[in-house]
Design a protein around this motif. Structure first.
Motif, mmCIF file in Angstrom:
data_model
loop_
_atom_site.group_PDB
_atom_site.id
_atom_site.type_symbol
_atom_site.label_atom_id
_atom_site.label_comp_id
_atom_site.label_asym_id
_atom_site.label_seq_id
_atom_site.Cartn_x
_atom_site.Cartn_y
_atom_site.Cartn_z
ATOM 1 N N LYS A 1 0.843 -1.187 0.000
ATOM 2 C CA LYS A 1 0.000 0.000 0.000
ATOM 3 C C LYS A 1 0.886 1.247 0.000
ATOM 4 O O LYS A 1 2.068 1.187 0.346
ATOM 5 N N VAL A 2 0.304 2.377 -0.394
ATOM 6 C CA VAL A 2 1.056 3.614 -0.546
ATOM 7 C C VAL A 2 0.498 4.677 0.404
ATOM 8 O O VAL A 2 -0.712 4.867 0.494
ATOM 9 N N GLU A 3 1.408 5.336 1.099
ATOM 10 C CA GLU A 3 1.045 6.490 1.915
ATOM 11 C C GLU A 3 1.800 7.699 1.388
ATOM 12 O O GLU A 3 3.023 7.665 1.254
ATOM 13 N N ASN A 4 1.061 8.770 1.076
ATOM 14 C CA ASN A 4 1.642 9.967 0.459
ATOM 15 C C ASN A 4 1.859 11.032 1.523
ATOM 16 O O ASN A 4 0.940 11.415 2.242
ATOM 17 N N PHE A 5 3.100 11.502 1.628
ATOM 18 C CA PHE A 5 3.441 12.532 2.601
ATOM 19 C C PHE A 5 4.123 13.679 1.874
ATOM 20 O O PHE A 5 5.078 13.466 1.118
ATOM 21 N N LYS A 6 3.652 14.897 2.092
ATOM 22 C CA LYS A 6 4.246 16.077 1.479
ATOM 23 C C LYS A 6 5.257 16.680 2.445
ATOM 24 O O LYS A 6 4.885 17.246 3.473
ATOM 25 N N ASN A 7 6.531 16.547 2.076
ATOM 26 C CA ASN A 7 7.605 17.075 2.904
ATOM 27 C C ASN A 7 7.854 18.525 2.500
ATOM 28 O O ASN A 7 8.510 18.802 1.500
ATOM 29 N N THR A 8 7.320 19.463 3.283
ATOM 30 C CA THR A 8 7.441 20.878 2.943
ATOM 31 C C THR A 8 8.844 21.406 3.196
ATOM 32 O O THR A 8 9.219 22.459 2.666
ATOM 33 N N THR A 9 9.632 20.701 3.993
ATOM 34 C CA THR A 9 11.005 21.131 4.247
ATOM 35 C C THR A 9 11.873 20.941 3.009
ATOM 36 O O THR A 9 12.656 21.818 2.625
ATOM 37 N N THR A 10 11.718 19.796 2.355
ATOM 38 C CA THR A 10 12.512 19.499 1.149
ATOM 39 C C THR A 10 11.705 19.685 -0.135
ATOM 40 O O THR A 10 12.235 19.468 -1.221
ATOM 41 N N ASN A 11 10.429 20.089 0.007
ATOM 42 C CA ASN A 11 9.545 20.269 -1.157
ATOM 43 C C ASN A 11 9.494 19.001 -2.013
ATOM 44 O O ASN A 11 9.690 19.032 -3.227
ATOM 45 N N THR A 12 9.246 17.884 -1.345
ATOM 46 C CA THR A 12 9.247 16.586 -2.007
ATOM 47 C C THR A 12 7.972 15.829 -1.677
ATOM 48 O O THR A 12 7.494 15.847 -0.530
ATOM 49 N N ASN A 13 7.416 15.159 -2.696
ATOM 50 C CA ASN A 13 6.309 14.237 -2.469
ATOM 51 C C ASN A 13 6.904 12.879 -2.100
ATOM 52 O O ASN A 13 7.525 12.224 -2.939
ATOM 53 N N GLU A 14 6.755 12.478 -0.865
ATOM 54 C CA GLU A 14 7.328 11.215 -0.401
ATOM 55 C C GLU A 14 6.246 10.134 -0.401
ATOM 56 O O GLU A 14 5.232 10.254 0.289
ATOM 57 N N LEU A 15 6.484 9.096 -1.198
ATOM 58 C CA LEU A 15 5.553 7.974 -1.263
ATOM 59 C C LEU A 15 6.158 6.811 -0.487
ATOM 60 O O LEU A 15 7.198 6.271 -0.871
ATOM 61 N N TYR A 16 5.513 6.455 0.616
ATOM 62 C CA TYR A 16 5.979 5.345 1.438
ATOM 63 C C TYR A 16 5.272 4.073 0.992
ATOM 64 O O TYR A 16 4.040 3.977 1.056
ATOM 65 N N LEU A 17 6.048 3.103 0.536
ATOM 66 C CA LEU A 17 5.519 1.829 0.073
ATOM 67 C C LEU A 17 5.683 0.821 1.207
ATOM 68 O O LEU A 17 6.804 0.502 1.614
ATOM 69 N N ILE A 18 4.546 0.335 1.692
ATOM 70 C CA ILE A 18 4.537 -0.471 2.910
ATOM 71 C C ILE A 18 3.946 -1.843 2.626
ATOM 72 O O ILE A 18 2.895 -1.963 1.983
ATOM 73 N N ILE A 19 4.618 -2.869 3.116
ATOM 74 C CA ILE A 19 4.129 -4.242 2.968
ATOM 75 C C ILE A 19 3.044 -4.505 4.005
ATOM 76 O O ILE A 19 3.208 -4.195 5.181
#
Length: 230
Positions: free
Chosen positions: A60-78
């Motif tokens: 499954k995917v959890e989307n986190f917006k890292n405003t410090t690095t201006n990056t869309n972080e997609l966490y792929l979790i089993i």
């Protein structure tokens, strides 16, 4: 005299069995550290971006917006459940002015693959003014093969060049005098291991302020990084 012979035979058989077992362990392929199989990055005719992921069944995917690095972080979790094989992120990608970046972070790998894009932010630009490139997509087929698909406006000439000096696939777009039969293009691009895949659309246009000046505008720019460390 028979017992030592039987014992020696048993030791030989046991040794052969352990050797075969070790060979099988060595021959077993290691589990892939990439939890997503393929992806497709798309920009539609309105300028909106979306990202489709083809995942393993238990990811499954959890989307986190890292405003410090201006990056869309997609966490792929089993997970223990089958949650499906595809995930779509649309109109939910955070821009930093004219850039956005997506990091794929997995719990079973230190590698952080990423996609970076330099383009107009749809929130502040009118994509209808883009008279060359209408839409495009970049699709990962496997670790070394990617498909580039795009549409251009009528009377736009297209030229493909690989710039060896900067290791970039360039797509040159320029207004032409003759009508083209097909405005849809597809190219298969090769990516070398541990190297970036870089795609530049180069728009050759005339500066409105200085009609004799030709501008070469590189936009959009797409960079795919497999996350390998040097």
């Amino acid at each position: 005299m028979k017992r030592p012979i039987i014992l020696a035979f048993a030791l030989v058989v046991s040794s052969l069995f352990l050797s075969c077992s070790n060979d099988e362990d060595i021959a077993q392929p290691q589990q892939s550290t990439e939890l997503f199989k393929t992806f497709q990055l798309k920009r539609d005719a309105t300028g909106a971006y979306s990202l489709d992921l083809n995942l393993d069944d238990n990811v499954k995917v959890e989307n986190f917006k890292n405003t410090t690095t201006n990056t869309n972080e997609l966490y792929l979790i089993i997970t223990d459940d089958n949650v499906g094989q595809k995930s779509n992120l649309q109109s939910d990608l955070m821009f930093n002015d004219e850039n956005f970046k997506v990091d794929f972070i997995t719990e079973n790998s230190d590698k952080v693959p990423s996609i970076s894009v330099f383009d107009d932010n749809i929130k502040f630009a009118k994509k209808a003014d883009d008279k060359f490139l209408k839409n495009y997509s970049v699709t990962k087929i496997d670790d070394s093969t990617y498909d580039l698909d795009f549409d251009v406006a009528s009377n736009i000439s297209v030229d493909f060049v690989y710039n060896e000096e900067i290791n970039v696939y360039e797509v040159h777009l320029e207004e032409g005098n003759k009508s083209q039969e097909n405005n849809t293009y597809t190219r298969t691009l090769e990516k070398e291991e541990n190297n970036l895949l870089q795609i530049h659309f180069v728009n050759h246009t005339i500066n409105n302020a200085k009609t004799s000046e030709l501008l070469n505008i590189r936009k959009p720019i797409i960079v795919v990084d497999d996350g390998s460390k040097d």
